[in-house]
Write a protein that holds these residues in place. Structure first.
Motif, PDB file in Angstrom:
ATOM      1  N   THR A  25       0.957  -1.240  -0.074  1.00 23.65           N
ATOM      2  CA  THR A  25       0.233   0.001   0.049  1.00 23.65           C
ATOM      3  C   THR A  25       0.948   1.114  -0.024  1.00 23.65           C
ATOM      4  O   THR A  25       2.045   1.132   0.439  1.00 23.65           O
ATOM      5  CB  THR A  25      -0.846  -0.031   1.239  1.00 23.65           C
ATOM      6  OG1 THR A  25      -0.020   0.172   2.439  1.00 23.65           O
ATOM      7  CG2 THR A  25      -1.823  -1.241   1.218  1.00 23.65           C
ATOM      8  N   ARG A  69      -4.307   5.033   2.594  1.00 25.60           N
ATOM      9  CA  ARG A  69      -3.612   3.905   2.186  1.00 25.60           C
ATOM     10  C   ARG A  69      -4.288   3.389   1.091  1.00 25.60           C
ATOM     11  O   ARG A  69      -5.340   2.841   1.275  1.00 25.60           O
ATOM     12  CB  ARG A  69      -3.112   3.215   3.243  1.00 25.60           C
ATOM     13  CG  ARG A  69      -2.170   3.814   4.356  1.00 25.60           C
ATOM     14  CD  ARG A  69      -0.993   3.201   4.772  1.00 25.60           C
ATOM     15  NE  ARG A  69      -0.083   2.763   3.867  1.00 25.60           N
ATOM     16  CZ  ARG A  69       1.191   3.346   3.436  1.00 25.60           C
ATOM     17  NH1 ARG A  69       1.194   4.525   4.022  1.00 25.60           N
ATOM     18  NH2 ARG A  69       1.831   2.945   2.842  1.00 25.60           N
ATOM     19  N   ARG A  83      -4.323   0.534  -2.236  1.00 31.21           N
ATOM     20  CA  ARG A  83      -3.485  -0.467  -2.636  1.00 31.21           C
ATOM     21  C   ARG A  83      -2.511  -0.146  -3.975  1.00 31.21           C
ATOM     22  O   ARG A  83      -3.025   0.383  -4.808  1.00 31.21           O
ATOM     23  CB  ARG A  83      -4.269  -1.508  -3.282  1.00 31.21           C
ATOM     24  CG  ARG A  83      -5.181  -2.222  -2.237  1.00 31.21           C
ATOM     25  CD  ARG A  83      -6.118  -3.348  -3.051  1.00 31.21           C
ATOM     26  NE  ARG A  83      -7.150  -3.878  -1.874  1.00 31.21           N
ATOM     27  CZ  ARG A  83      -8.597  -3.541  -2.076  1.00 31.21           C
ATOM     28  NH1 ARG A  83      -9.026  -2.630  -2.903  1.00 31.21           N
ATOM     29  NH2 ARG A  83      -9.350  -4.107  -1.200  1.00 31.21           N
TER      30      ARG A  83
END
Length: 170
Positions: free
Chosen positions: A3, A38, A40
């Motif tokens: 992330t 955050r 991916r």
């Protein structure tokens, strides 16, 4: 799962925070310390423009690994298709090679008959995993798992019925 936060993207790609905010606006995120979002890494990569591709390795360097190597998350098929659409030349070839190796490993398992009904979705989702993504995007062959041991756990973790032909909303 790898992330990145908006500041990671801005720093790695040398972009303004506003540009990164605009690009990540529709992406799923989790909250981290001090309210940072955050994302991916697999979802962020398709937002990177061609002129910024040479800075992608810096983004991998800044990414945090949460330790989840197998589960690729929800809405994985459309996310995987976006990532595949972003890949170029050799990256597509590397992903195809990983998919072939995964299929062979899965076919060699005793559980394969049950899992093969999900094969097309699993083949797509494979691109979202950290080791395969690292191999596909960066060419880091040391990242690849030993598929003969990894394919079945990945398949069991991510096998579910999904509409593979659903059109994305514009």
């Amino acid at each position: 799962m790898l992330t990145v936060c908006q500041m990671d993207v801005a720093n790695a790609l040398v972009l303004s925070r506003n540009t990164v905010t605009t690009r990540t606006r529709k992406l799923e995120f989790t909250h981290a310390a001090q309210g940072a979002r955050r994302y991916r890494l697999a979802d962020v990569l398709p937002t990177i423009k061609d002129r910024e591709r040479d800075k992608v390795s810096a983004l991998f360097d800044l990414a945090e690994d949460d330790g989840e190597e197998l589960f690729v998350g929800d809405n994985a098929v459309p996310r995987a298709r976006r990532l595949e659409g972003w890949l170029r030349g050799e990256q597509r070839e590397r992903l195809f090679g990983a998919q072939v190796t995964f299929t062979g490993a899965l076919a060699g398992s005793v559980q394969s008959s049950v899992l093969f009904e999900h094969h097309e979705a699993l083949r797509l989702k494979l691109a979202l995993t950290d080791p395969v993504m690292r191999w596909t995007v960066l060419g880091d062959d040391s990242a690849l798992p030993r598929f003969e041991h990894w394919a079945v756990p990945f398949a069991i973790t991510n096998a579910r019925y999904e509409d593979l032909h659903e059109k994305e909303a514009a």
